[in-house]
Write a protein that holds these residues in place. Structure first.
Motif, PDB file in Angstrom:
ATOM      1  N   VAL A 172       0.859  -1.169   0.000  1.00 35.16           N
ATOM      2  CA  VAL A 172       0.000   0.000   0.000  1.00 35.16           C
ATOM      3  C   VAL A 172       0.903   1.228   0.000  1.00 35.16           C
ATOM      4  O   VAL A 172       1.647   1.446   0.952  1.00 35.16           O
ATOM      5  N   PRO A 173       0.886   1.988  -1.049  1.00 34.18           N
ATOM      6  CA  PRO A 173       1.806   3.127  -1.154  1.00 34.18           C
ATOM      7  C   PRO A 173       1.347   4.351  -0.367  1.00 34.18           C
ATOM      8  O   PRO A 173       0.180   4.746  -0.441  1.00 34.18           O
ATOM      9  N   PHE A 174       2.266   4.931   0.382  1.00 34.58           N
ATOM     10  CA  PHE A 174       1.994   6.202   1.034  1.00 34.58           C
ATOM     11  C   PHE A 174       2.083   7.349   0.032  1.00 34.58           C
ATOM     12  O   PHE A 174       1.671   8.452   0.328  1.00 34.58           O
ATOM     13  N   LEU A 175       2.629   7.077  -1.135  1.00 33.59           N
ATOM     14  CA  LEU A 175       2.788   8.134  -2.132  1.00 33.59           C
ATOM     15  C   LEU A 175       1.459   8.509  -2.779  1.00 33.59           C
ATOM     16  O   LEU A 175       1.360   9.530  -3.431  1.00 33.59           O
ATOM     17  N   ILE A 176       0.464   7.678  -2.605  1.00 32.66           N
ATOM     18  CA  ILE A 176      -0.893   8.026  -3.041  1.00 32.66           C
ATOM     19  C   ILE A 176      -1.518   8.780  -1.882  1.00 32.66           C
ATOM     20  O   ILE A 176      -1.760   8.212  -0.819  1.00 32.66           O
ATOM     21  N   ASN A 177      -1.749  10.049  -2.073  1.00 33.62           N
ATOM     22  CA  ASN A 177      -2.258  10.886  -0.993  1.00 33.62           C
ATOM     23  C   ASN A 177      -3.785  10.847  -0.965  1.00 33.62           C
ATOM     24  O   ASN A 177      -4.459  11.861  -1.039  1.00 33.62           O
ATOM     25  N   ASP A 178      -4.310   9.635  -0.894  1.00 34.36           N
ATOM     26  CA  ASP A 178      -5.754   9.436  -0.916  1.00 34.36           C
ATOM     27  C   ASP A 178      -6.074   8.189  -0.094  1.00 34.36           C
ATOM     28  O   ASP A 178      -5.833   7.061  -0.540  1.00 34.36           O
ATOM     29  N   THR A 179      -6.607   8.394   1.091  1.00 31.36           N
ATOM     30  CA  THR A 179      -6.887   7.286   1.993  1.00 31.36           C
ATOM     31  C   THR A 179      -7.860   6.291   1.377  1.00 31.36           C
ATOM     32  O   THR A 179      -7.699   5.079   1.523  1.00 31.36           O
ATOM     33  N   THR A 180      -8.861   6.768   0.658  1.00 28.99           N
ATOM     34  CA  THR A 180      -9.859   5.888   0.050  1.00 28.99           C
ATOM     35  C   THR A 180      -9.200   4.918  -0.923  1.00 28.99           C
ATOM     36  O   THR A 180      -9.501   3.720  -0.923  1.00 28.99           O
ATOM     37  N   THR A 181      -8.280   5.409  -1.742  1.00 28.58           N
ATOM     38  CA  THR A 181      -7.589   4.548  -2.710  1.00 28.58           C
ATOM     39  C   THR A 181      -6.704   3.536  -1.994  1.00 28.58           C
ATOM     40  O   THR A 181      -6.678   2.356  -2.348  1.00 28.58           O
ATOM     41  N   ARG A 182      -5.985   3.988  -0.982  1.00 25.83           N
ATOM     42  CA  ARG A 182      -5.117   3.064  -0.228  1.00 25.83           C
ATOM     43  C   ARG A 182      -5.946   1.960   0.428  1.00 25.83           C
ATOM     44  O   ARG A 182      -5.571   0.786   0.388  1.00 25.83           O
ATOM     45  N   LEU A 183      -7.068   2.320   1.027  1.00 21.73           N
ATOM     46  CA  LEU A 183      -7.916   1.316   1.666  1.00 21.73           C
ATOM     47  C   LEU A 183      -8.531   0.376   0.628  1.00 21.73           C
ATOM     48  O   LEU A 183      -8.716  -0.818   0.892  1.00 21.73           O
TER      49      LEU A 183
END
Length: 139
Positions: A1-12
């Motif tokens: 799960v990348p922290f570089l995606i600044n979108d919690t919804t996408t990470r989840l």
């Protein structure tokens, strides 16, 4: 799960989809990949082990808040030994703070004369999960 995606919804969604696709075959969820390289690659002006510690904890909380399973299957810190050492991550209290969440501790070490990474997997996280601690050889 990348922290570089600044979108919690996408990470989840990545975590949710992993569970839906892999089910019981899912062994772990890597939280952040090579966070010690985030600054060097220009993703952040500064990113330190304490930032990873904070972000890891925030993701655990996000998983709990949305009732996602697998808060005990997380994998980290997955550093590349480029700008941080494992000791710097351990000194944040990472292992003790997230013991209940960690399935594996991982480090990625690139050997200059090979074109691929060598992955070291440290099993188990703490003896409470498995009585005999062991260091697995590179895979």
């Amino acid at each position: 799960v990348p922290f570089l995606i600044n979108d919690t919804t996408t990470r989840l969604a990545i975590t949710k989809n992993a569970y839906e696709i892999l089910g019981d075959h899912l062994m772990g969820i890597q939280i952040g990949n090579e966070p010690d390289l985030y600054q060097a690659h220009g993703h952040y002006t500064s990113y330190q082990p304490s930032d990873y510690f904070r972000d890891f904890g925030a993701y655990v909380q996000d998983m709990k808040n949305t009732n996602l399973p697998g808060t005990d299957l997380l994998v980290g810190p997955s550093i590349a030994y480029a700008d941080w050492t494992t000791e710097e991550v351990w000194n944040t209290g990472f292992v003790s703070a997230y013991n209940e969440n960690l399935a594996f501790l991982t480090v990625e070490k690139y050997i200059s004369y090979l074109s691929s990474a060598v992955f070291y997997l440290f099993l188990p996280v703490l003896s409470a999960k498995l009585p005999n601690r062991q260091l697995c050889p590179p895979l």
